[in-house]
Design an enzyme around this catalytic site. Structure first.
Site, mmCIF file in Angstrom:
data_model
loop_
_atom_site.group_PDB
_atom_site.id
_atom_site.type_symbol
_atom_site.label_atom_id
_atom_site.label_comp_id
_atom_site.label_asym_id
_atom_site.label_seq_id
_atom_site.Cartn_x
_atom_site.Cartn_y
_atom_site.Cartn_z
ATOM 1 N N LYS A 120 0.860 -1.210 0.000
ATOM 2 C CA LYS A 120 0.000 0.000 0.000
ATOM 3 C C LYS A 120 0.884 1.244 0.000
ATOM 4 O O LYS A 120 0.636 2.192 -0.750
ATOM 5 C CB LYS A 120 -0.873 0.000 1.239
ATOM 6 N N ASN A 121 1.956 1.229 0.808
ATOM 7 C CA ASN A 121 2.770 2.437 0.960
ATOM 8 C C ASN A 121 3.766 2.650 -0.172
ATOM 9 O O ASN A 121 4.507 3.629 -0.165
ATOM 10 C CB ASN A 121 3.459 2.445 2.325
ATOM 11 N N ASP A 141 5.378 0.492 11.919
ATOM 12 C CA ASP A 141 4.108 -0.100 11.472
ATOM 13 C C ASP A 141 3.956 -1.552 11.896
ATOM 14 O O ASP A 141 2.899 -2.137 11.689
ATOM 15 C CB ASP A 141 3.982 -0.011 9.944
ATOM 16 N N ARG A 172 -8.289 -0.365 5.411
ATOM 17 C CA ARG A 172 -7.483 0.683 4.768
ATOM 18 C C ARG A 172 -6.184 0.125 4.230
ATOM 19 O O ARG A 172 -5.623 0.628 3.274
ATOM 20 C CB ARG A 172 -7.141 1.792 5.773
ATOM 21 N N ARG A 209 1.649 14.548 13.163
ATOM 22 C CA ARG A 209 1.973 14.244 11.758
ATOM 23 C C ARG A 209 1.820 15.470 10.847
ATOM 24 O O ARG A 209 1.070 15.465 9.888
ATOM 25 C CB ARG A 209 1.118 13.092 11.253
ATOM 26 N N CYS A 257 -4.290 13.108 13.595
ATOM 27 C CA CYS A 257 -4.306 11.675 13.316
ATOM 28 C C CYS A 257 -4.140 10.988 14.668
ATOM 29 O O CYS A 257 -3.475 11.510 15.561
ATOM 30 C CB CYS A 257 -3.142 11.349 12.381
#
Ligand code: EPZ
Length: 418
Positions: free
Chosen positions: A22-23, A306, A398, A121, A116
């Site tokens: 995803k990133n 993460d 997500r 952030r 967030c």
């Protein structure tokens, strides 16, 4: 609002495939704005954030055609160089269109991302970087206006602190700036390297991606490209922990072992058997007594923030005390309270967590708070005795493609209920 219902206690067995990252997909979708020729991305993960980014590209003027795990983006013209609040508030990574829009259209109007859960952030470093490339930045009504009417000029950018999307944003701006740019204290994440490789295939001149100094020689135009996205190292790491915490025997396929080396070395130190079977397959065998192993999150190649929540779930099953330090974000322990409700013994002190294992977890009603915290609750539920109901699983959607299907495919008793 969807929930997951998970019955714990089943060791996972079999093979589980890793999706595209995803990133990586997010900056690479934004990079498609840099050319008026077709861009084809393969191995695109079908997750919510990707659909949000695709919607944003369409609003900007792209034609986006999905075909299974492949998406084709055509942007003959930038119609509206804007990222509206309605979209940015659902996905802060929308700020990745800043650099490409200023580079391609000479201007961008992007909503400032709101708060967030895991931390403030801000995107101040992205903006400072663009100023070093000659953009004029103004802020009003919650929006950033960036303009470079005569195009961007190469410059030297030294990031005060390492920022992944900051590095990606500036890299995508610099490739079309006139002259040379140097990015110091750049992020070294595999997703940055993957983006650079895609840009080079489009005709960009980039050296040093993956190191802390990236040099770019601007070019006047980039051409289309077909690019396969790298494996999602965070998803792969999450599945490796699933195999260990459930006491199973699992093969995680289609991953890049060196991208999860910081995690696998900690897991091996804790007593988990992990074998690199080659060809992108890592085999994880749980069931042994786990020893506590301290961990602190760092930028790549250190331990990924993460994967911190997922690792904390594993450490609740270790025999003894372990310490986890979260050095990247100021509030990334929201999963701890939910794990405590399942029976974990965890004490928080600012950015430091102390986990007293082994705790026998029991199923409970819990609430997902952010993408990776939610993953840690799924992992805890796999080993907890009885039933766990996880609410607000849209957080998981997500960033994880069909996680309940992938996990039930290897024996987990997990179902989605609305
Ligand atoms: C990327 O976010 C990832 N997202 C995050 O993954 C990941 O947690 C993070 O990098 C760290 O690895 C994407 O790639 C889309 P940063 P990013 O800029 O780029 C501060 C997930 O779960 N900072 O590297 O936003 C910032 O507050 C997500 O998939 C500034 O102060 O993270 C943070 O404390 C969550 N000013 C630190 O730097 C800035 O201008 C690192 O943030 C930018 C960042």
């Amino acid at each position: 609002m969807d929930k997951f219902v998970i019955e714990g206690g089943t060791p996972l067995h079999g093979s589980i495939a890793t999706s595209g990252a995803k990133n990586s997909a997010l900056p690479e979708l934004a990079a498609a704005l840099l050319t008026d020729e077709p861009v084809i991305l393969r191995r695109i993960p079908r997750v919510r954030d990707i659909r949000t980014m695709e919607r944003l590209l369409v609003d900007i003027g792209s034609d986006v055609a999905e075909d299974g795990e492949q998406v084709t983006i055509n942007t003959p013209k930038i119609l509206s160089p804007e990222a509206p609040y309605e979209l940015v508030k659902t996905m802060r990574a929308s700020s990745l269109v800043l650099g490409p829009l200023v580079a391609r259209a000479g201007r961008a109007r992007v909503s400032l991302p709101g708060g967030c859960g895991i931390g403030a952030r801000p995107i101040n470093l992205h903006l400072k970087g663009l100023e070093h490339l000659g953009a004029k930045i103004e802020q009003s009504h919650g929006y950033i206006e960036a303009v470079a009417p005569n195009g961007l000029k190469g410059g030297r950018i030294t990031f005060d602190r390492i920022t992944v999307t900051g590095t990606e944003d500036i890299l995508m701006a610099a490739v079309l700036a006139s002259g040379e740019s140097v990015i110091e204290n750049a992020a070294r994440e595999p997703e940055v390297v993957d983006l650079a490789e895609m840009l080079i295939k489009m005709g960009a001149q980039i050296e040093g991606a993956g190191t802390s100094t990236i040099r770019v020689n601007g070019v006047s135009k980039l051409h289309g490209v077909t690019h396969e996205i790298i494996a999602d190292r965070i998803e792969a790491g999450t599945f490796l922990i699933a195999g260990a915490i459930s006491g199973g025997d699992l093969r995680v396929t289609g991953c890049v072992p060196e991208h999860v080396a910081a995690l696998t070395s900690k897991m091996i130190e804790a007593g988990v058997r992990i074998t690199d079977e080659g060809g992108g397959t890592l085999r994880v065998q749980g069931g042994t007594t786990l020893s506590p192993v301290d961990m602190r999150t760092e930028e790549f190649p250190g331990f990924a923030t993460d994967l911190q929540a997922q690792y904390m779930a594993l450490m609740t099953q270790a025999d003894g005390i372990s310490f986890i330090s979260e050095t990247i974000f100021e509030n990334r322990f929201m999963h701890a309270q939910e794990l405590i409700r399942m029976g974990a013994r965890i004490r928080l002190d600012g950015r430091q967590a102390t986990i007293a294992g082994r705790s026998y977890l029991t199923g409970a009603g819990v609430i997902a708070s952010d993408l990776r915290a939610s993953a840690s609750l799924v992992l805890a539920a796999l080993v907890a005795k009885g039933e766990t109901v996880i609410d607000r699983v849209y957080h998981i959607d997500r960033g994880y493609e069909k996680i309940e299907e992938k996990l039930s495919g290897v024996g987990a008793r997990i179902s989605r209920v609305d």
